[in-house]
Scaffold this active site. Structure first.
Site, short mmCIF file in Angstrom:
data_model
loop_
_atom_site.label_atom_id
_atom_site.label_comp_id
_atom_site.label_asym_id
_atom_site.label_seq_id
_atom_site.Cartn_x
_atom_site.Cartn_y
_atom_site.Cartn_z
CB CYS A 1 32.44 19.94 -27.55
SG CYS A 1 32.17 20.00 -25.77
N GLY B 1 32.50 19.47 -36.94
CA GLY B 1 32.20 18.15 -37.46
C GLY B 1 33.33 17.37 -38.08
CE LYS C 1 39.37 16.95 -32.78
NZ LYS C 1 39.10 18.32 -33.28
CG ASP D 1 37.90 18.19 -29.62
OD1 ASP D 1 39.04 18.36 -29.18
OD2 ASP D 1 37.47 18.77 -30.64
CB CYS E 1 43.29 22.25 -30.63
SG CYS E 1 41.99 23.49 -30.42
#
Length: 442
Positions: free
Chosen positions: A264, A268, A270, A333, A386
């Site tokens: 996922c 971009g 991470k 993520d 998050c």
């Protein structure tokens, strides 16, 4: 009506911009950050800063503003035209929620806006605004956070969200969190060490900064900074990124030369962080299901001068082993409810729902299971979201460990006592709310 006509009618450029944003968010379903970027292009920095404060505050505090409006107008909101409601949300934001705005300017320009888009209601707007100068503060002062329902109105979040946090965090922590989600987010960025050193980038910033604790490539800024308009951005030397967002890749701790899978992956932030950590001798495989987002991810990789990453358009919920080789480290993520990012995404609180939490938790579990199959023996798996909800954090982890005996919790520095995970909270940690858990394959 065009911006020039609004200004000719005595409405400032910043107020006209904020008014358009409010209407497009609540009438057209637009995303506040995207529409604000489009609507504020021609504003000078000072006007844009004022427009951001007006629009974001009005969108965030909708429930509180609407409560005051009903009290002052003496009628239900459904009886107000959309243009009138947007005008009052904007006007009351200036009078009651933002400091430093002259009362006469807030009242007069609200009436002028009404005359342009809802002339028959100009008298009502004038009356409500003038009553607000006398009685608005008293109406706000009567609100409290003694219960989740009352806290939801005072802090302007859906009732279900306040109940969730009261139940899961306890009343004291929930109250602190509800205060924090209406504050401006911390300004932070990550230096792309493939392009620049932290010292060089910091020296070139036009605002003062401090090192981000525990994140050697992170900087916390002392003031506003238009990162996307800077030369550092154009060079690929920086990535605007919260400390919370930097934490999952930091916890994964990839080493130079390792192979890493990032599921996922778009947009971009991470992925480029992982690429900088593995260096030019390592490899990062970025998986993104949406082809359009995958194209955007490729552009980000190019801008950040990343050579060691490839993008695969695929479903993260299915095992990804295009090379046939397991990965040293895998970052999961997945999509989530985003409850940890309400400070920077002012309209999200009105878009998400309890159903969204349930749906994403089920998807997260499927993606985590698929990711586990790609980790080499002895390799590391990190799961991050998050958000701030047990269903998407602890419960996903507990079910995963109960099902998959190949993995064991892998505690890390800073994780919550007695666990192998960390829950960042905006009111305690000063950054986005992130849940991060780490496991090691036996």
């Amino acid at each position: 009506m065009a911006t020039a006509e609004r200004q000719a009618a005595g409405v400032s450029a910043a107020r006209a911009c904020a008014y358009r944003v409010i209407r497009r968010v609540f009438e057209g379903g637009a995303y506040a950050d995207r529409v604000l970027h489009a609507e504020s292009r021609e504003l000078d920095p000072r006007e844009r800063s004022f427009a951001v404060a007006l629009a974001y505050t009005a969108v965030q505090r909708r429930a509180t503003l609407d409560h005051v409006t009903e009290q002052l107008a003496g009628r239900p909101l459904r009886q107000l035209e959309p243009a009138v409601l947007a005008t009052l949300r904007l006007g009351l934001t200036q009078l009651l929620l933002l400091g430093g705005v002259a009362e006469h300017a807030a009242v007069d320009e609200s009436v002028r806006l009404a005359k342009l888009d809802a002339p028959r209601a100009a008298g009502l707007v004038n009356a409500v605004m003038r009553r607000a100068t006398r009685d608005g503060a008293e109406i706000l002062a009567a609100l409290d956070d003694t219960t989740p329902e009352r806290a939801a109105l005072l802090r302007s979040v859906p009732v279900w969200m306040a109940r969730l946090w009261f139940d899961e965090l306890g009343a004291e922590q929930a109250r602190g969190l509800l205060v924090a989600v209406n504050q401006p987010p911390e300004s932070a960025l990550r230096v792309n060490t493939l392009v620049a050193t932290v010292e060089d980038a910091r020296a070139r910033l036009p605002v003062a900064s401090a090192p981000a604790p525990g994140l050697p490539y992170g900087l916390v800024l002392d003031g506003p900074f238009d990162a996307h308009g800077s030369q550092l951005w154009a060079e690929g030397a920086i990535m605007p990124q919260s400390r919370g967002s930097m934490t999952p890749a930091h916890v994964l701790d990839p080493q130079p030369g390792e192979r890493v899978l990032d599921l996922c992956s778009a947009p971009g932030a991470k992925a480029t962080q992982l690429a900088a950590l593995v260096g030019r001798d390592g490899a990062v495989v970025c998986v993104e299901r949406n082809p359009r987002r995958a194209d955007g991810l490729r552009r980000t990789l190019r801008r950040m001068h990343v050579d060691a990453a490839t993008v695969s358009v695929a479903d993260a919920a299915e095992r990804h082993d295009a090379t046939g080789q397991p990965f040293d480290r895998v970052l999961v993520d997945p999509p989530c409810s985003g409850l940890g990012t309400l400070q920077s995404r002012p309209d999200l609180r009105w878009r998400t729902s309890p159903e969204r939490v349930t749906e994403t938790a089920a998807l997260q579990a499927r993606i985590l299971e698929a990711a586990a199959a790609t980790v080499r023996p002895g390799g590391t798996l990190v799961y991050s979201v998050c958000t701030i909800s047990h269903a998407e954090g602890e419960e996903v982890v507990e079910r995963f460990l109960a099902r998959d005996g190949d993995f064991a919790p892998d505690p890390f520095e800073g994780c919550d006592p007695g666990t192998s995970h960390l829950q960042l909270l905006p009111h305690l940690d000063g950054t986005d709310g992130f849940f991060v858990a780490r496991f090691r394959r036996r």
